[in-house]
Design a protein around this motif. Structure first.
Motif, PDB file in Angstrom:
ATOM      1  N   GLU A  39      88.543  32.924  59.380  1.00 25.87           N
ATOM      2  CA  GLU A  39      87.463  32.905  58.052  1.00 25.87           C
ATOM      3  C   GLU A  39      87.099  31.368  58.397  1.00 25.87           C
ATOM      4  O   GLU A  39      85.872  30.915  57.657  1.00 25.87           O
ATOM      5  CB  GLU A  39      88.690  32.567  57.062  1.00 25.87           C
ATOM      6  CG  GLU A  39      89.005  33.969  56.159  1.00 25.87           C
ATOM      7  CD  GLU A  39      89.783  33.885  55.273  1.00 25.87           C
ATOM      8  OE1 GLU A  39      90.302  32.542  54.862  1.00 25.87           O
ATOM      9  OE2 GLU A  39      90.281  35.018  54.520  1.00 25.87           O
ATOM     10  N   SER A  40      87.485  30.471  59.184  1.00 22.20           N
ATOM     11  CA  SER A  40      86.910  28.933  59.363  1.00 22.20           C
ATOM     12  C   SER A  40      85.838  29.183  60.628  1.00 22.20           C
ATOM     13  O   SER A  40      86.370  29.645  61.652  1.00 22.20           O
ATOM     14  CB  SER A  40      88.140  28.315  59.644  1.00 22.20           C
ATOM     15  OG  SER A  40      87.403  26.999  60.233  1.00 22.20           O
ATOM     16  N   LYS A  41      84.663  29.253  60.237  1.00 22.21           N
ATOM     17  CA  LYS A  41      83.608  28.897  61.115  1.00 22.21           C
ATOM     18  C   LYS A  41      83.764  27.841  62.266  1.00 22.21           C
ATOM     19  O   LYS A  41      83.630  28.016  63.536  1.00 22.21           O
ATOM     20  CB  LYS A  41      82.183  28.964  60.856  1.00 22.21           C
ATOM     21  CG  LYS A  41      81.820  30.066  59.733  1.00 22.21           C
ATOM     22  CD  LYS A  41      80.471  29.928  59.254  1.00 22.21           C
ATOM     23  CE  LYS A  41      80.263  31.020  58.268  1.00 22.21           C
ATOM     24  NZ  LYS A  41      78.824  31.080  57.876  1.00 22.21           N
ATOM     25  N   HIS A  92      93.472  24.089  62.300  1.00 21.26           N
ATOM     26  CA  HIS A  92      93.559  25.257  61.888  1.00 21.26           C
ATOM     27  C   HIS A  92      94.905  26.182  61.645  1.00 21.26           C
ATOM     28  O   HIS A  92      95.140  26.680  60.916  1.00 21.26           O
ATOM     29  CB  HIS A  92      92.071  25.958  62.136  1.00 21.26           C
ATOM     30  CG  HIS A  92      91.976  27.159  61.348  1.00 21.26           C
ATOM     31  ND1 HIS A  92      91.585  27.000  59.841  1.00 21.26           N
ATOM     32  CD2 HIS A  92      91.569  28.434  61.283  1.00 21.26           C
ATOM     33  CE1 HIS A  92      91.435  28.215  59.288  1.00 21.26           C
ATOM     34  NE2 HIS A  92      91.513  28.958  60.128  1.00 21.26           N
TER      35      HIS A  92
END
Length: 310
Positions: A33-35, A299
């Protein structure tokens, strides 16, 4: 007029079973989900591929004397060699070595030293941390006092003292990094294991009289993996940076097997004369490697720790 017979009623199509969301699928979906983290992971994968395939894709073997252009190719900012057969995209150093090839080969040493020391330190530290949490009492006291003693010394100072005694060499650097890193894993795993050992599944395993080794490594260790993975990811980046520092100071890997830190040190004396590329490009490669690993580790910490999710 004959009556028409009605055919059998059409049967309804069977409903599709809903997909079961496994913990692994949930982890993958949340991670990507985290670019920023996805981009950092892709960058790190590319760095690893470049390091592994360096003998195949590098324009030159920078440590093969037969391929060096010492007379006419020294300290060039970016040009073709005297035979007009190869382009030095990032210039050459004081030995006439192609800097791009040197960075590719230097990445191999840095990743091997960083990952190897982090994995070995994780095995030692995690084992001692779980033993301290599970055994308790005098065993816990002795192990944690050793951890406190190790963490009381500055990391770089401890590594310098070890290498000053052992000398240069890849294995000596790995050993020094293991000595200064294992305590971080031991403290992290012990804290998690102290919580897990009070769970019902540990009490059930003890009631079944399972061997202590099986309880620790088959039941306790898997539930201590999330924080261990996060710490391990951060420590790999830390080990790479520490190895570069030691090599820059002249106590790391030997000249015959230079890492990024040694490449940076080789060009340090030429910075004032304007030949910046010898240290600049290896420094950029080292920075990108460390930042990409740190972003992935940060992350991972957010995904694996529900308390940190927003």
């Amino acid at each position: 007029m004959s009556a028409t017979t009605a055919g059998p009623a059409p049967t309804a199509a069977p409903a599709k079973a809903p997909k079961v969301e496994t913990p692994f699928r949930r982890f993958v979906s949340e991670f990507f989900e985290s670019k920023i983290a996805t981009g950092a992971l892709l960058v790190f994968v590319c760095i690893v591929l470049v390091a592994v395939l360096a003998p195949v894709i590098s324009p030159q073997n920078p440590y093969d004397l037969a391929q060096l252009d010492i007379m006419d190719g020294r300290l060039e900012p970016g040009s073709r060699n005297a035979d007009d057969t190869m382009t030095y995209w990032l210039g050459t150093d004081d030995q006439g070595r192609d800097m791009l090839s040197g960075i590719m080969y230097g990445l191999r040493i840095s990743l091997i030293v960083g990952a190897g020391s982090a994995i070995a330190a994780a095995l030692i530290g995690a084992s001692l941390g779980m033993l301290a949490a599970y055994a308790g009492g005098r065993t816990d006291t002795v192990i944690m006092r050793l951890v406190d003693l190790q963490l009381s010394f500055p990391t770089i100072l401890s590594a310098l003292m070890i290498l000053a005694f052992l000398g240069k060499g890849i294995m000596n650097v790995v050993f020094a990094l293991i000595v200064v890193e294992w305590a971080y894993y031991a403290r992290t795993v012990r804290g998690t294991a102290l919580v897990e050992r009070r769970r019902e599944y540990i009490e059930a395993a003890q009631c079944l009289a399972l061997p202590t080794r099986r309880i620790i490594f088959r039941h306790l260790l898997p539930n201590c993996m999330p924080p261990l993975i996060v710490v391990g990811t951060i420590q790999i980046a830390r080990a790479i940076a520490l190895e570069a520092t030691l090599s820059f100071l002249g106590l790391g890997v030997p000249i015959t097997e230079p890492s990024l830190g040694l490449l940076i040190a080789n060009g340090y004396e030429y910075m004032l004369s304007g030949k910046y590329w010898i240290s600049f490009y290896p420094g950029i490669a080292l920075l990108i490697t460390i930042v990409s690993i740190n972003l992935v580790g940060d992350h991972l910490r957010d995904v694996l720790n529900p308390r940190l999710k927003k």
